[in-house]
Enzyme design. Structure first.
Site, mmCIF file in Angstrom:
data_model
loop_
_atom_site.group_PDB
_atom_site.id
_atom_site.type_symbol
_atom_site.label_atom_id
_atom_site.label_comp_id
_atom_site.label_asym_id
_atom_site.label_seq_id
_atom_site.Cartn_x
_atom_site.Cartn_y
_atom_site.Cartn_z
ATOM 1 N N LYS A 111 0.840 -1.206 0.000
ATOM 2 C CA LYS A 111 0.000 0.000 0.000
ATOM 3 C C LYS A 111 0.869 1.248 0.000
ATOM 4 O O LYS A 111 0.573 2.230 -0.665
ATOM 5 C CB LYS A 111 -0.923 0.006 1.224
ATOM 6 C CG LYS A 111 -2.148 -0.880 1.056
ATOM 7 C CD LYS A 111 -3.248 -0.420 1.997
ATOM 8 C CE LYS A 111 -4.330 -1.446 2.211
ATOM 9 N NZ LYS A 111 -5.180 -1.728 1.113
ATOM 10 N N LYS A 193 -7.032 -12.479 -9.622
ATOM 11 C CA LYS A 193 -7.889 -13.199 -8.685
ATOM 12 C C LYS A 193 -9.298 -12.587 -8.665
ATOM 13 O O LYS A 193 -9.434 -11.366 -8.738
ATOM 14 C CB LYS A 193 -7.215 -13.039 -7.321
ATOM 15 C CG LYS A 193 -7.704 -13.904 -6.234
ATOM 16 C CD LYS A 193 -6.781 -13.806 -5.039
ATOM 17 C CE LYS A 193 -7.433 -12.961 -3.972
ATOM 18 N NZ LYS A 193 -7.076 -13.289 -2.612
ATOM 19 N N LYS A 196 -13.307 -8.928 -4.305
ATOM 20 C CA LYS A 196 -14.330 -7.920 -3.988
ATOM 21 C C LYS A 196 -13.835 -6.519 -4.328
ATOM 22 O O LYS A 196 -14.619 -5.607 -4.471
ATOM 23 C CB LYS A 196 -14.722 -8.018 -2.525
ATOM 24 C CG LYS A 196 -13.552 -7.829 -1.594
ATOM 25 C CD LYS A 196 -13.828 -8.377 -0.232
ATOM 26 C CE LYS A 196 -12.536 -8.397 0.563
ATOM 27 N NZ LYS A 196 -12.596 -9.190 1.749
#
Ligand code: AMP
Ligand code: TRP
Length: 331
Positions: A111, A193, A196
């Protein structure tokens, strides 16, 4: 019976990947192991959340645990914040984790590398909280996806460190990787992948998707020009992914059998069959979800789960606080 513990951090809605990669396996494990499955709601807030959406996702997540077949009579299902010892041992673990160790954790590093701004202190220290989540219960195994392996390894290091410093406090747990199951890929980009956090809704089938919508997503999945239902993840990743989904939904049916069934048939026929499987599973899960949501099972499961989890976790916290010298009166 060996003990197993795992947590899911429901920052979004659960999807076919979370079901086939994790939840379905938890359901299988509950017969073989003493299973502890919790909703890691404290971990959700390490990144900014909209309160109303978070609350809905958390509730759906518990209901979907039950709808997918986790049985509160067999498994202990609970919300992390219902067991306050998590946060308290989390702080103690944090005091025993080195800054260098936290700086090496790839989730935070990634991140930071992406240049995301205003990363929170909670995000930086969350591996210490995760160690507490695990060590409170002395599990033998922690089933997790690849991305969590590093955190379980840190948990082991911390357990060994504290056992060495204060005497025998914690069982050193083993991660259970791989057995967690196949990686389900995005339907519109099979190199990624199914997730969500996928920006494109077409790539991800949510467990609560309307059946027509789910069917449309499967029928629209990216394939190739080979016109051959053959398992070759390298050259035919889209077809391989659909075969993986079909195989997982049909009790790990061998790929060879699927190839045989669709020999000489078009991708349309094959996709229709995959969509039938997916819709059948979704329908079963959604019917059960609707029952759960309109009953008191959710509240009952969480309150019984919290009671069982608290009994174990509080005893462990007490033992740790005594051992490290911060408790002064016998309880
Ligand atoms: P997440 O929902 O990303 O927090 O992941 C929770 C767990 O679900 C992970 O540890 C994985 O084991 C599993 N999982 C999530 N996405 C997938 C996927 N696309 N394929 C297989 N397993 C997945
Ligand atoms: N960190 C895990 C994730 O992001 C969720 C989690 C929190 C967890 N505590 C745990 C998983 C303890 C296993 C054991 O998916």
């Amino acid at each position: 019976m060996k003990r197993m513990l795992s947590g899911i951090k429901p920052t979004g809605q659960l999807h076919l990947g979370s079901y086939l990669g994790a939840l379905k396996h938890f359901v299988d494990y509950q017969d073989e192991y003493e299973m502890y499955a919790f909703i890691a709601n404290l971990h959700c807030i390490t990144v900014p959340q909209d309160p109303a959406t978070l609350q809905k996702n958390l509730k759906d997540c518990v209901a979907l645990y039950l709808a997918c077949g986790l049985d509160p009579k067999k498994a202990t299902i609970f919300l992390q914040t219902d067991v306050k010892a998590h946060a308290q041992l989390g702080y103690i673990m944090c005091c025993h984790t080195y800054m260098g160790e936290l700086s090496r954790m790839t989730q935070f590093k990634d991140k930071q590398a992406k240049g995301e701004k205003n990363l929170s202190g909670g995000l930086y220290t969350y591996p210490s909280l995760m160690a507490a989540d695990i060590l409170l219960y002395d599990p033998d195994y922690v089933p997790v996806g690849d991305d969590q392996k590093q955190h379980v390894e840190l948990t082991r290091d911390l357990a060994i460190r504290m056992n060495h410093r204060y005497g025998d406090l914690f069982k050193v747990p083993e991660p259970l990787i791989g057995k967690v199951g196949a990686r389900i890929m995005s339907l519109n980009d099979p190199s990624k992948k199914m997730s969500k956090s996928d920006n494109n809704d077409k790539g991800c089938v949510y467990l609560l998707d309307d059946l027509k919508k789910a069917r449309k997503k499967i029928m629209g999945a990216v394939t190739d020009n080979f016109a051959n239902v053959h398992y070759d993840p390298e050259n035919q990743p889209g077809i391989a992914n659909l075969m993986q989904i079909m195989s997982s939904l049909e009790d790990n049916r061998p790929f060879g059998e699927i190839e045989e069934q669709f020999k000489g048939k078009g991708y349309g026929d094959f996709k229709r069959a995959v969509a039938d499987d997916v819709c059948h599973t979704l329908e079963t899960i959604q019917n059960r979800y609707n029952e759960v949501i309109s009953s008191d099972l959710l509240e009952k499961t969480l309150s019984e789960g919290a009671a069982r989890a608290n009994a174990i976790a509080n005893a462990k916290l007490d033992k740790v606080q005594r051992a490290i010298g911060i408790e002064i009166i016998d309880k």
